[in-house]
Design an enzyme around this catalytic site. Structure first.
Site, PDB file in Angstrom:
ATOM      1  N   PHE A 186       0.845  -1.195   0.000  1.00 57.60           N
ATOM      2  CA  PHE A 186       0.000   0.000   0.000  1.00 57.60           C
ATOM      3  C   PHE A 186       0.887   1.255   0.000  1.00 57.60           C
ATOM      4  CE2 PHE A 186      -2.772   3.244   1.830  1.00 57.60           C
ATOM      5  CZ  PHE A 186      -3.865   3.113   0.984  1.00 57.60           C
ATOM      6  N   ASP A 205       1.296  -4.850   8.443  1.00 56.46           N
ATOM      7  CA  ASP A 205       0.144  -3.963   8.309  1.00 56.46           C
ATOM      8  C   ASP A 205      -1.093  -4.867   8.194  1.00 56.46           C
ATOM      9  OD1 ASP A 205      -1.903  -2.298   7.455  1.00 56.46           O
ATOM     10  OD2 ASP A 205      -0.585  -1.037   6.243  1.00 56.46           O
ATOM     11  N   TYR A 240     -11.211   1.507  10.602  1.00 53.74           N
ATOM     12  CA  TYR A 240     -12.432   1.864   9.866  1.00 53.74           C
ATOM     13  C   TYR A 240     -12.836   0.856   8.801  1.00 53.74           C
ATOM     14  CZ  TYR A 240      -8.641   3.990   7.084  1.00 53.74           C
ATOM     15  OH  TYR A 240      -7.477   4.226   6.409  1.00 53.74           O
ATOM     16  N   LYS A 241     -12.052  -0.212   8.644  1.00 56.28           N
ATOM     17  CA  LYS A 241     -12.390  -1.189   7.607  1.00 56.28           C
ATOM     18  C   LYS A 241     -13.266  -2.279   8.217  1.00 56.28           C
ATOM     19  CE  LYS A 241      -8.102  -0.217   5.094  1.00 56.28           C
ATOM     20  NZ  LYS A 241      -8.591   0.346   3.841  1.00 56.28           N
ATOM     21  N   ARG A 292     -12.541  -3.942  -7.001  1.00 57.93           N
ATOM     22  CA  ARG A 292     -12.418  -4.655  -5.718  1.00 57.93           C
ATOM     23  C   ARG A 292     -13.772  -4.868  -5.085  1.00 57.93           C
ATOM     24  NH1 ARG A 292      -8.512  -2.044  -1.260  1.00 57.93           N
ATOM     25  NH2 ARG A 292     -10.199  -0.532  -1.321  1.00 57.93           N
TER      26      ARG A 292
END
Ligand SMILES: Cc1ncc(COP(=O)(O)O)c(C=O)c1O
Length: 412
Positions: free
Chosen positions: A128, A197, A222-223, A371
């Protein structure tokens, strides 16, 4: 649809699904199939009430006294402790703080301090961007000749000059998942530390960071943890590294005695020293709801359903949309992927826009990646059927062409 797969058969699976009651705990719009919980989790029904309570009763009535009477100062450690259970960390090793980007910076710097003679931050091509950028920024700031090296096969590139191997456990684009235990073992064999991560892993797959030997971990709230937009992130450090943990951001709340207001910094014992500034109490209240919910989830059932949903998604797309040349970017082997599935397509952006316009919400990652996050707490088997039906329809009718002229928005 494939002869063996009928919508009715999937309805039967939904009826038998032990996770089905969790869907009712979310406030999901009726006309949406939400396949983007890997980017922003949906709203738990309990969150507005909890946040309103903290605002009106705790903040409103207690004012400054709330720091003591409601334990606001302890929230980062209290929620960190719960989060530590979700990622399989040892007690006392996890803290909620800052953003994932900032936590990456803090822990990368600590790793370089712990391996002062080594010069390499090793990572993976396609990690990322913020992971790469934070490492690059740190190396530039230190000016001690550190190299940030991104390679296709980081395990093969391990050597005695690697201070830290920094990897995202589940890749944000492809959904491919590393074997944390074996990769960590390989890094330790050359004396390197590991930083994982877990942004696309926490709440999505069972994790055992302590058992797998991980040194450091970070991740988003927040995921899959459903903590709300911009929810605070977490970090975790194996207790064996606490005593010598030297962090670069020495804020007053990481001090051993913040309210002594001493002129010189002295780190707190344990993971509390990774705190920098004042905790965001309202955001923490929202995050805690998501974390508490996740603690009630049977992780084996979550993993099994996630794998089933993705298998189903892949099978349906390949059989129904075969002529439209979607390229599967996610491993077929369910054991080595997370809870999201990605397809490459030259017109992926326009196709995703057409899907979103029809209530099927996934997302798009440049250059051509569509995605779909299949979060088992609220995605049903029939949702997969319906989403693929809409996708096939968008392709059959060419409806995506209208979306191809639309301007790209800032967040894709
Ligand atoms: C793997 C990974 N790391 C980090 C981040 C973002 O971190 P931050 O919360 O600092 O924006 C994301 C965001 O999608 C991500 O996918």
């Amino acid at each position: 649809m494939p002869a063996s797969l009928t919508r009715a058969a999937l309805e039967t699976l939904d009826h038998a699904d032990e996770l089905a009651p969790f869907r009712d705990e979310f406030d999901l719009p009726a006309d949406v199939i939400y396949l983007d919980g890997n980017s922003l989790g949906p709203l738990p029904k309990a969150t507005p009430g909890r946040v309103a309570e903290v605002v009106a009763r705790e903040w409103g009535q207690s004012l400054i006294r709330g720091w003591n009477t409601h334990g606001w100062m302890r929230l980062p450690l209290r929620i960190g402790e719960k989060l530590g259970r979700i990622i399989g960390a040892e007690p006392g090793s996890t803290l909620v703080a800052d953003s994932t980007s900032v936590n990456l910076f803090k822990l990368l710097a600590a790793a370089l301090e712990a391996r002062p003679t080594r010069r390499m931050i090793l990572t993976e091509t396609g990690n990322f961007p913020t992971d790469l950028y934070m490492a690059q920024g740190l190396a530039a700031l230190l000016r001690r000749g550190h190299e940030v090296r991104a390679v296709a096969d980081p395990v093969a590139a391990l050597n005695q000059d690697v201070a830290i191997l920094m990897l995202t456990h589940v890749n944000y684009r492809s959904g491919a998942m590393h074997d944390m235990a074996s990769v960590t073992r390989a890094a330790h064999a050359v004396g390197a530390l590991t930083l994982w991560d877990l942004s696309h892993s926490a709440g999505a797959v069972p994790l055992r960071v302590a058992e797998d030997g991980a040194d450091f971990a970070v991740g988003c709230g927040y995921k899959y943890l459903n903590g709300g937009p911009g929810a605070p992130a977490f970090l975790s450090v194996a207790p064996r590294l606490h005593a010598d943990l030297r962090l670069p951001l020495t804020g007053w709340l990481g001090h051993a005695e913040p309210f002594a207001f001493a002129p010189d910094y002295r780190p707190a014992e344990g993971i509390g020293r990774a705190t920098v500034g004042t905790p965001p109490v309202l955001s923490l209240a929202a995050l805690e709801v998501g974390v508490d919910q996740m603690l009630r989830v049977p992780m084996d059932a979550l993993r099994a359903k996630s794998q089933r949903l993705i298998d189903l998604f892949i099978a349906l797309i390949e059989q129904e949309c075969a002529e439209y040349e979607f390229r599967l970017l996610t491993p077929r082997d369910a054991a080595i992927r997370g809870s999201q599935v990605a397809f490459g397509h030259a017109d992926g952006h326009a196709i995703m826009q057409a899907l979103i316009a029809r209530g099927v919400i996934g997302d798009f990652r440049s250059p051509d990646v569509m995605r779909f996050g299949l979060a088992p707490l609220y995605v049903r088997h029939t949702d997969v059927w319906d989403a693929v039906s809409v996708l096939c329809e968008v392709m059959r009718t060419g409806a995506w062409r209208e979306a191809s002229v639309a301007e790209r928005r800032a967040v894709t």
